[in-house]
Every structure is written in structure tokens, then in C-alpha cells.
Design a protein around this motif. Structure first.
Motif, PDB file in Angstrom:
ATOM      1  N   TRP C  21      37.651  44.623  33.608  1.00  0.00           N
ATOM      2  CA  TRP C  21      38.444  45.299  34.633  1.00  0.00           C
ATOM      3  C   TRP C  21      37.789  46.629  35.033  1.00  0.00           C
ATOM      4  CZ3 TRP C  21      41.678  45.562  38.407  1.00  0.00           C
ATOM      5  CH2 TRP C  21      42.519  46.656  38.620  1.00  0.00           C
ATOM      6  N   TYR C  22      37.400  47.432  34.033  1.00  0.00           N
ATOM      7  CA  TYR C  22      36.769  48.722  34.348  1.00  0.00           C
ATOM      8  C   TYR C  22      35.435  48.512  35.056  1.00  0.00           C
ATOM      9  CZ  TYR C  22      40.232  51.271  31.606  1.00  0.00           C
ATOM     10  OH  TYR C  22      41.394  51.817  31.138  1.00  0.00           O
ATOM     11  N   LEU C  25      36.056  47.701  38.649  1.00  0.00           N
ATOM     12  CA  LEU C  25      36.435  48.896  39.401  1.00  0.00           C
ATOM     13  C   LEU C  25      35.223  49.780  39.678  1.00  0.00           C
ATOM     14  CD1 LEU C  25      39.825  50.029  37.789  1.00  0.00           C
ATOM     15  CD2 LEU C  25      39.453  48.814  39.929  1.00  0.00           C
ATOM     16  N   LEU C  26      34.385  49.908  38.667  1.00  0.00           N
ATOM     17  CA  LEU C  26      33.194  50.737  38.805  1.00  0.00           C
ATOM     18  C   LEU C  26      32.280  50.183  39.899  1.00  0.00           C
ATOM     19  CD1 LEU C  26      32.552  53.278  37.270  1.00  0.00           C
ATOM     20  CD2 LEU C  26      31.067  51.962  35.770  1.00  0.00           C
ATOM     21  N   LEU C  28      33.224  48.321  42.411  1.00  0.00           N
ATOM     22  CA  LEU C  28      33.900  48.577  43.690  1.00  0.00           C
ATOM     23  C   LEU C  28      33.592  49.989  44.186  1.00  0.00           C
ATOM     24  CD1 LEU C  28      37.513  47.108  43.534  1.00  0.00           C
ATOM     25  CD2 LEU C  28      35.750  46.629  45.231  1.00  0.00           C
ATOM     26  N   VAL C  29      33.745  50.964  43.271  1.00  0.00           N
ATOM     27  CA  VAL C  29      33.494  52.359  43.648  1.00  0.00           C
ATOM     28  C   VAL C  29      32.052  52.522  44.098  1.00  0.00           C
ATOM     29  CG1 VAL C  29      33.331  54.714  42.752  1.00  0.00           C
ATOM     30  CG2 VAL C  29      35.306  53.317  42.189  1.00  0.00           C
ATOM     31  N   PHE C  32      31.481  50.910  47.616  1.00  0.00           N
ATOM     32  CA  PHE C  32      32.103  51.566  48.767  1.00  0.00           C
ATOM     33  C   PHE C  32      31.784  53.058  48.863  1.00  0.00           C
ATOM     34  CE2 PHE C  32      34.898  47.849  48.417  1.00  0.00           C
ATOM     35  CZ  PHE C  32      34.837  47.409  49.715  1.00  0.00           C
ATOM     36  N   PHE C  33      31.005  53.557  47.898  1.00  0.00           N
ATOM     37  CA  PHE C  33      30.829  55.001  47.821  1.00  0.00           C
ATOM     38  C   PHE C  33      30.203  55.584  49.086  1.00  0.00           C
ATOM     39  CE2 PHE C  33      29.451  59.103  46.191  1.00  0.00           C
ATOM     40  CZ  PHE C  33      30.562  59.459  45.455  1.00  0.00           C
TER      41      PHE C  33
END
Lengths: 610, 373, 45
Positions: C21-22, C25-26, C28-29, C32-33
């Protein structure tokens, strides 16, 4: 280890700290540094060699007198491991008392701070002396580079040259582990003699009762010259191979630091006297979550009677389980426990005995009926062997295995014991026992004093305070008398107040009638306690008022309540409270008062200020 | 410097501050945290670095020298507020309120409030003994410099004194930073900025629906981004061993407007409660005056304009009216049970939400009416 | 959440789930950063 039923001895404890991977683990952490189990073991080995070199054998006595806690604790344990009786003296003692105690102990060796030796000049006559000389600290980077190794003197130099040696594996359990001089007069010092049997049996009891595990961490700032400091500190930490912390001297100004330490050091057990609890409750409210760091297990209250109100307020405010220990120096430290389990816990009572028996007896020694008051007698392995070299005094309190505590008690239907009075003449101030005669004796030595008597007066914070009633030359000021006391007594024994009288009331036999002296004191205009606590009446009125402003019941709030704890204490209710306070107590609060009023006890402060 | 570079600089310095909080000996930790924060400020805005440096020195000296004198407090608050106001006035022509461009020296809006907080607590006698280094560490903590929360000095100091290695806090901090970044980067910069506007447009159509969708998007974006930045800030503070006050607590489910302000930008509203509401209350003894003045200050802190005076007064009036209503009907409404209670709760929540959603429309309309525009 | 999962699933599995999960998310960040920021709002005050 402590949990097994097999008897644990000094040798077994030594083995366990030597064998386990404890070498780098802290055993004692003081303001000045950390002593690891490895260092403790090395010290025991060196002291063993030193003792053998000096021909000091099992059963001999060695006096320790030092202000260095780490030093005192290491020596104490090293001596015990060798079966040599440790006599640890209070470094605050006046010269006369110290010298008389050391003479009484007839030691084979006196290990003493260099500056204490200067204060107690007569000590040298009592036996061979080894000085403790603080290692010279090289200052700054340059100093550190220049000196390769600090030059050692006295004890440390002696120990450095020893070939380490393991202490004996077998010590007769009846050998005296230590002698602790409790308050007594100079002519008749009372040296409580505790055998290995009593000490180790009781250490096992305490460890089981407090549930010490290998992950426990003790915080104990009490004085090492008393059993609650030494035995419930470094010694029980040695016994369980766990660390004990003495990060600071407990004072009013260090309460915040103490609470910080409990959180920061992940303390599991705090050993405290009721006076500490009272002051923490009064001054430590900003840090009510100090015990909520996830590690804290048990608060141990010892040394004096814990008032039920303080007990409950403290438990509720800080959310900690508490155990109250009742015991005397003569019973190592305890024996009777109340809490934290529901069965034994009853605020105000001393609870139930553990590993010992209790009996209530009348004047003739006959057991009294249930519910009746009688003197509390104790029997069990934890009892002292006697007062050192004082068979007469020993016989007065030890009879057929029963020890007379001097406290009057009763037993309730649930089997719990309650202390209801005191048959012995003693003052318990802030958890420390004070023999009033010792102070009277000092006062009477002053040339201007014709007669004097000392007694304890009830006090909210200290339990009792010391008051001296004196008939003396009017030309001598109270300050002068107090200075005289301070020069000859430990600071905590110096009277809080001196009351002058023309003559002491005496009975027909010529003895001072204490009851009449008390009556005199009550009438005296300056009859106030050492620190005036909030009056119960004001706080009750305040709580009632606050409850009505916050639309809640009185039981849900205490003096420690803050806006975030009380749902009804919003800014509207705040104004309401301010107005109600002004009306009820007839005061006018300044804007600063109103702004800083974020706890009810502050309101109490404002009320009492005016 | 682009906005992305600013964000990167903040993230990088916050991470460096975490190292500074653990690696050096305790005595050096606050100093080094402050040094990292000072470096960040110097990089982004040397003027701001000077302002904060001077402010820190003067406020510390003032506290030391005058202790808790009332004149010193008043003087300090006047000077700090005047500085903030003059920068806001100077920037006013370029500013377009929330969402406008860089208008103030970096972080000024937040550290001005912290400086005032420090003076007030000193005056009240609530500050424990501390060193200048520790105070600098508080003011310059990099993750909190730019977006708050406006944390409290006493809480910071307590955490500093209690500092211990706490794996649970550290891992919570890591997760917190990550969630914050997801909110900012994925939800805010991507979803709300690029994907959803078209969807909203299609759904809303024209007229009242348009207004509605605009307000909804505005507040949603504000919440996601601002709470995201707060998460990152609180998360980094946790990594450094500090438990900083929360800024948001599910604001959109508030039951009433008073409740809303205890859930939205809490560190600001509690600042206003302690340093505007209570002083005004203690001086005037008037609940209404205290509420309205604290909400007006809260509004003006965002922008010096009539619009924000009105916006603050709107919320202040909302709270006063709610209080009056609650005093009268609160008890009987609380006594409701079952379906009626659920209905009332839903209604109250919806009412509160709409009061907030339409706050800018209402206040802009009043402003136009007042200025004849 | 963690305690809830641990009550029903073996602990290593829960840890693995969290890691995944983390990581997601990482990613994804990271992905999209580079988007144009939608405004720094309070950061810009």
C-alpha cells in the motif's frame, strides 16, 4: 530469576549479572553518569581482592560515607557479595552523631569522602580509613590531550592495583548484610541489623509483588542512606538485573524534570514517598500525561502513611496504578501491601501482608479480637536480626519471632489492616523517620536552653513537620537556635518552627506531658503548618461553583481539570465561571488572571491570594 | 523559483531537520534544527530570514528582561502586528486573497502569530525555563515554517525535554508525510485540478448549480491541499520527535458553526481564542464582542480587506446566533432520540456545511452592496 | 486499522499489505509530482 521459588543469594545475583549479556547494560544511572553491570561486576571483583588483601572476612563491618551515589551503591553491593556487613552512613549527619555511630560499628575499614573526613575529624580514631577522592577532571580539549590518564588517589588507586577476584560462592544466610542506623539518641544509636536471609527473602517478595521483569526500569530518587533509597533502588535492581535511575535530586523545582524523566526514560516503576506525590500533584499538573508514555506499570508509595485523598487524587489525575507499602527499616522495607489489585487496595489502609504474618496485640501481648485496636506485630523471614550490639533494645521489640512495630492498627472484615495510631515516639516527615529525642538532645546542648521537647505536627504536604518547644534565655533568637540545630543535625531534622514557653508542662513523675505541650501549640498564635495547603472549604466551594458553570456534576471535575478535559468548559462557561468566582469569593479578577485561568487550582490560588 | 522547487526545498530541509533532531548530541539538536530552518528561509526569502531572526532575538530579550510586564506585552504585540499589517498593506494591490500569489515574506503570517503567542504565554507566566537555542529551534523548525500549524512553545519544549526514540511515533510520522503528499500531489494537483472540474461542469449546468459547484470545488481543494500540507508538516515534526497540534478534524461533518471552527484550521482558531477572544472577553466582559472581534481578526489574518472583515463578522455572527439558539433549544434538541434525532443531526450538519460553503458569496454580495459596486 | 487487520490476518501478511500500500502511494506521488501545482494557498501567505 527472582520469580523462581529457589532462594536467590548474593552469589547467584553476582553470577547472573556476570553471565548474562548484561555487560554493557546500565545498572545505575545518576546525574554524574552511568554504571553498567559490567562495571559493577568489575568493582565487586576489585573490592573482593581489596577486602582479602586487608584480611577483612565474612561478618566484619565496613563503613561507607560518601555523597557520591554511584560510589555508595557499588560499595554497598560489593560488600554484601563478600558477606561483609555494610554500614552506609548519611553524609548529612552532624560530626557528633557520625562519630558516635562509627565508633559503635567498630569497623575494620572506613571508606569515606575526603571532605567528609575533614568534617568528621574523630573518624580516624575509629579504624583504618580509605579516602574517596574525586578523580581530577582534565578540562578542555587541550587538557584531555595532555593528560593521558587521570591520576587516581585513595580508594580508586587502591582498587586499580587489585587483581580481580570473584566473591565467595557461599555465605551463611544469618550473616549480617548491612546495618542501618535509624534515628536515635547519641548514647543509644539504633543499628538495624539485616541478615542475608531477611534481605534476599524480602527482595524476592518485593520483586514478585511489583512484578519486576527483565524489561523493568526503576526510578528512585530517595536517599541511599535509607532503606527505601538503597534497597528499593540499586540493590533490587542488582537483584533483578534491571536498571535504576536517579537522574536528579527531588526538589520542588525539579518536579517537571522528574516527570519528563519518567516519560523519556520509559520508566516502569517509580518509588516515591507521599510528600513527593503531594508536591507532584500540586505542581506537576501541566504534565499529567507523564505516566502515559506506554511503559509505566506501577507507582510505589512508601515511607509514610498515604492519605486516602492524596492516594485517590493522584491515581485519578495521573492515571497510574499505585501500591502502598507498609514496613519499617526493621523489616527491610515492607511486608504489607495495598493495591494495585482490587482485593488489597483500599485507600487509607495498609492492605494485607505478603510472605509474613501480622497480629494485633494488647499491652500484655495478647491477641485482640477482630475489629479491635492493638499494636501491630509482624513475623516472618523479613525481620531484622536485632539492633546492633544492643540486646536490651532488641528484646524490647523482638519476642518469640514477633516484632513490635510500635504502630496501633485494626483489621477490617476483608482482612485489610489500618494504622490508627502510633505507640512509639517518632516523627515521620516527608517519608523519613525522625526521632524527636535526637533533636531535643541537640537543643538541650545549647547553653541558653533550659529545657526543650520536640514533637511532630500534622502537615498537608509533609505528613508531619518537626516543632521544637523550648524554654530558653529570651536573649537568644530562634534563628540562633535553628542555626545551632542545622550545625548538628541533618537538614531534614531541623525544626520547621520553634515555640517558646516559660516552662514545659511536667507530670508528677517529672516527665514532660506531651498532650499538654500539644494543647499549648494549638493555642499559639503562630500555629501554622510549614506549607499551608488549600483549605478544604474553599476548594469544595470552588468545585461546586465550577460544576454549576460547566453544567456537570461535581464528581467529574477536580482541581486539576482543564478546559479540554471538561466538555462544558467552553469560552462561554469560562466567562460564567469568572463572574461566579468574583461574586462568590468577592474578588475582582484582572485580565491576566482571567487569561491564565486554565486550571481550577489556579482559581484557588487567586482566591487565596486575596 | 517555481512552486515545485519551493515544495522540494521545504521537503528537503524538513528531512534534514529530522537528521538534525536525532544525530547530534541533545545540546546541539535545537540549534541545528534552527540552522536548517534558517538556511531554508535564506534560500527562499532572505528578508523573511532577517525578520524572523530579529523577531526571535527581540522577543526572547524582552521576555528575559521584562518577565511578564503588561507594557512589554502590549508593545510587543503592537510591533509584531504592525509589521505584519504593513507587509499585508504593501502587498494588498497584488493579492487576491486565498489562492493569490506570493504576497508576504515567506512564513511571516505564521511566525508572527508564534511570536505573539510566546509573548502572551510569558506574560501569563506559563513558560518553563528555556534557552535561546531552544526558542530558535521552535521558531525555525523548517517543516512548520511555511504552512503551520501554529504549534505551541510549551508543547514543543515538553517534547524536547521528553525526547526519546519512539518507533511508533516515527512510523506514524512516515505514513503521515506520505498521506499528505498523496493529498497534495495526487488529489489536489491532479484529481481536483485536472480531472474533476470538467465533471463538475457537466453535472452543474448553469445558474444556481454553477454557484454550487464552484463553492464546493473551492472548499474541497482548499481542504485537501491545506490539510495535505498540514499532514506533511505534522508528519515531519513527528519524525523529529515532536507531537504538533492537529490542524483539521473532519471539518465538513461539524454539527454547528462553533464546532466547525474547532475542526477547521484549529491551530489558528485556538490562537484566536487564546490571544483575541479571551483578552477581549476579560477586558469587555462581553461574549458577543469577544466572538466577533476574534473572528474578524481571524478573517483579516487572511487578507486586509473589507471582504474579510465582513467574512469574519459573518462567522462571528453565526457563532453568536448559534450560541443563543443553543442556550434556548439545545437541551430539548439533545433530548431527541431515534429517527428524529438522526434527522436533526443531518439537518444541522447540512446547514453548517452550507453556511460555510456560501460564506464568500454572502460576504462578497454584502461588500458590493456596501461599496455600491 | 492495523490492529483490526492483525486480529483477522497473520501479522507478516498485514505487514506485507502495508508495504504494498505504501509503495503504491509512493509511486503515485512520484508519478504525479511533475504536475503543475494547483496553488500553494497558505504556503504563499
Amino acid at each position: 530469576m527472582a520469580q523462581t521459588s529457589a532462594k536467590v543469594t548474593a552469589a547467584a545475583c553476582y553470577q547472573s549479572i556476570a553471565n548474562r549479556g548484561l555487560v554493557a547494560q546500565p545498572w545505575l544511572v545518576t546525574e554524574s553518569g552511568t554504571v553498567t553491570f559490567g562495571q559493577l561486576r568489575a568493582r565487586i571483583d576489585a573490592v573482593t581482592a581489596l577486602l582479602q588483601g586487608q584480611g577483612i572476612a565474612v561478618g566484619d563491618r565496613v563503613v561507607i560515607a560518601t555523597r557520591d551515589d554511584a560510589e555508595a551503591a557499588q560499595l554497598f553491593i560489593a560488600l554484601i557479595c563478600n558477606g561483609v556487613t555494610a554500614v552506609n552512613l548519611d553524609p548529612d549527619a552532624g560530626p557528633d552523631r557520625a562519630q558516635s555511630l562509627i565508633a559503635k560499628a567498630t569497623p575494620r575499614l572506613i571508606i569515606i569522602d575526603r571532605d567528609l573526613l575533614a568534617r568528621w575529624p574523630g573518624v580516624r580514631a575509629a579504624g583504618p580509613v580509605v579516602e574517596i577522592v574525586p578523580a581530577a577532571r582534565s578540562t578542555g580539549v587541550f587538557g584531555k590531550l595532555m593528560t593521558q590518564k587521570p591520576k587516581r588517589e585513595g580508594l580508586h588507586a587502591l582498587l586499580e592495583h587489585q587483581t580481580p577476584q570473584a566473591p565467595p560462592a557461599d555465605i551463611d544466610p544469618e550473616t549480617l548484610a548491612y546495618i542501618l542506623f535509624t534515628s536515635g539518641t547519641t548514647d543509644q544509636p539504633k543499628g538495624v541489623s539485616i541478615s542475608h536471609r531477611a534481605l534476599f527473602a524480602h527482595l524476592a517478595t518485593l520483586s514478585r509483588r511489583y512484578n519486576y521483569t527483565p524489561t523493568s526500569r526503576i526510578l528512585n530518587t530517595l536517599m541511599l542512606s535509607h532503606a527505601d533509597g538503597m534497597i528499593q533502588g540499586p540493590v533490587i535492581a542488582f537483584f533483578n538485573a534491571i536498571p535504576v535511575y536517579r537522574p536528579l535530586r527531588f526538589e520542588v523545582t525539579t518536579i517537571n524534570l522528574l516527570l519528563d524523566s519518567i516519560y523519556q526514560l520509559r520508566i516502569t516503576h517509580l518509588i516515591a514517598v507521599p510528600t513527593m506525590l503531594s508536591l507532584i500533584l500540586r505542581l506537576g499538573l501541566d504534565q499529567r500525561d507523564a505516566f502515559q508514555g506506554g511503559d509505566f506499570k506501577l507507582l510505589v508509595s512508601c515511607g509514610a502513611q498515604l492519605e486516602p485523598k492524596l492516594w485517590e487524587d493522584f491515581e485519578r489525575t495521573f492515571q497510574v496504578p499505585l501500591v502502598n507499602v507498609y514496613g519499617l527499616t526493621e523489616t527491610v522495607v515492607g511486608g504489607v501491601f495495598s493495591g494495585p489489585d482490587a482485593m488489597s487496595r483500599e485507600p487509607g489502609s495498609i492492605g494485607v501482608p505478603e510472605d509474613c504474618e501480622l497480629r494485633l496485640a494488647d499491652r500484655d501481648g495478647k491477641t485482640v479480637a477482630d475489629g479491635e485496636h492493638g499494636e501491630l506485630l509482624m513475623r516472618g523471614e523479613l525481620l531484622m536480626s536485632g539492633y546492633f550490639d544492643a540486646p536490651q533494645m532488641t528484646a524490647e521489640v523482638l519476642n518469640e519471632g514477633w516484632f513490635r512495630t510500635g504502630d496501633i492498627a485494626r483489621r477490617d472484615e476483608a482482612g485489610r489492616f489500618w494504622i490508627t495510631g502510633r505507640a512509639k515516639n517518632i516523627i515521620i516527615r516527608g517519608g523519613y523517620n525522625i526521632h524527636p529525642e535526637e533533636i531535643t538532645e541537640v537543643l538541650q546542648r545549647h547553653p541558653a536552653v533550659t529545657e526543650a521537647v520536640t514533637l511532630g505536627v500534622k502537615d498537608l504536604d509533609w505528613g508531619e513537620t518537626v516543632v521544637a518547644v523550648v524554654a530558653a534565655d529570651a536573649a537568644v533568637s530562634d534563628t540562633e537556635l535553628l542555626t545551632h540545630c542545622a550545625a548538628n543535625l541533618e537538614p531534614r531534622k531541623v525544626p520547621s518552627r520553634i515555640q517558646r514557653v516559660a516552662a514545659l508542662p511536667r507530670g508528677r513523675s517529672g516527665k514532660v506531658v506531651l498532650e499538654q505541650v500539644r494543647a499549648l501549640l494549638a493555642q499559639a498564635p503562630s500555629a501554622r503548618a510549614e506549607a499551608n495547603g488549600p483549605s478544604a472549604d474553599d476548594s469544595e466551594r470552588l468545585l461546586k461553583l465550577a460544576a454549576s458553570c460547566f453544567k456537570t456534576s461535581v464528581d467529574t471535575i477536580t482541581l486539576a481539570s482543564r478546559p479540554r478535559d471538561v466538555p462544558g468548559w467552553d469560552s462561554l462557561a469560562h466567562l460564567e465561571l469568572v463572574c461566579a468566582l468574583e461574586k462568590e469569593f468577592d474578588l475582582r479578577l484582572s485580565s491576566r488572571d482571567i487569561m491564565s485561568l486554565d486550571r481550577l487550582d489556579k482559581a484557588l490560588g487567586l482566591i487565596q491570594k486575596t | 523559483m517555481t512552486e515545485k522547487q519551493v515544495l522540494l526545498a521545504v521537503l528537503f530541509s524538513s528531512a534534514t531537520a529530522v537528521l538534525a533532531a536525532w544525530l547530534p548530541p541533545p545540546r546541539w539538536q535545537p540549534r541545528l534544527i534552527a540552522a536548517v530552518g534558517a538556511a531554508l528561509l535564506l534560500l527562499l526569502s532572505p528578508l523573511s530570514a532577517c525578520l524572523l531572526g530579529v523577531g526571535a532575538g527581540l522577543s526572547y530579550l524582552l521576555h528575559r528582561r521584562t518577565g511578564n510586564s503588561r507594557a512589554a506585552l502590549v508593545a510587543a504585540v503592537v510591533v509584531i502586528a504592525a509589521t505584519l499589517i504593513s507587509f499585508m498593506l504593501a502587498a494588498a494591490p497584488a493579492a487576491k486573497g486565498i489562492g493569490g500569489h506570493v504576497v508576504l515574506p515567506f512564513g511571516l503570517a505564521f511566525y508572527a502569530l508564534r511570536l505573539i503567542h510566546y509573548q502572551f504565554e510569558g506574560y501569563k507566566g506559563n513558560l518553563r525555563g528555556h534557552s535561546f537555542d531552544e526558542y530558535l529551534g521552535y521558531l525555525f523548525m523548517p517543516s512548520l515554517l511555511s504552512t503551520g500549524p501554529i504549534h505551541r512553545f510549551d508543547e514543543y519544549l515538553r517534547d524536547l525535554r521528553r525526547k526519546r526514540w519512539d518507533p511508533a511515533l516515527f512510523s506514524a510520522g512516515c505514513a503521515r508525510v506520505l498521506y499528505g503528499l498523496v493529498k497534495i500531489v495526487v488529489l489536489g494537483n491532479y484529481l481536483l485540478a485536472e480531472v474533476l472540474p470538467a465533471q463538475f461542469e457537466a453535472l452543474a449546468g448553469a445558474g444556481i448549480g454553477h454557484f454550487y459547484s464552484d463553492a464546493l470545488q473551492f472548499w474541497l481543494k482548499l481542504y485537501i491541499l491545506f490539510s495535505g500540507y498540514s499532514d506533511v508538516a505534522v508528519g515531519f515534526a513527528a519524525l523529529a520527535g515532536f507531537r504538533v497540534r492537529e490542524n483539521f478534524d473532519q471539518p465538513f461533518i461539524a454539527r454547528n458553526i462553533s464546532d466547525f471552527w474547532q475542526r477547521w484550521h484549529r491551530s489558528l482558531s485556538s490562537w484566536c481564542r487564546d490571544y483575541v477572544f479571551t483578552p477581549v472577553l476579560s477586558l469587555t466582559r462581553s461574549q458577543g464582542a469577544a466572538v466577533v472581534s476574534s473572528m474578524v481578526v481571524l478573517g483579516l489574518w487572511h487578507e486586509l480587506s473589507l471582504r474579510y472583515v465582513l467574512w469574519g463578522a459573518y462567522h462571528g455572527a453565526g457563532i453568536v446566533i448559534f450560541r443563543a439558539f443553543d442556550a434556548r433549544y439545545g437541551a430539548s434538541l439533545d433530548a431527541l432520540t431515534g429517527v428524529t434525532a438522526a434527522l436533526w443531526r443531518t439537518l444541522a450538519t447540512a446547514l453548517t456545511l452550507h453556511f460555510v460553503l456560501f460564506s464568500f458569496y454572502v460576504t462578497t454580495a454584502v461588500q458590493h452592496w456596501l461599496t455600491g459596486g | 486499522m492495523y490492529t483490526l487487520l492483525c486480529a483477522h490476518l497473520p501479522r507478516p501478511l498485514v505487514h506485507a499489505l502495508y508495504a504494498v500500500w505504501y509503495a503504491a502511494l509512493l509511486l503515485l506521488v512520484y508519478y504525479f509530482f511533475d504536475r503543475q501545482p494547483a496553488g500553494f494557498y497558505y504556503m504563499h501567505r
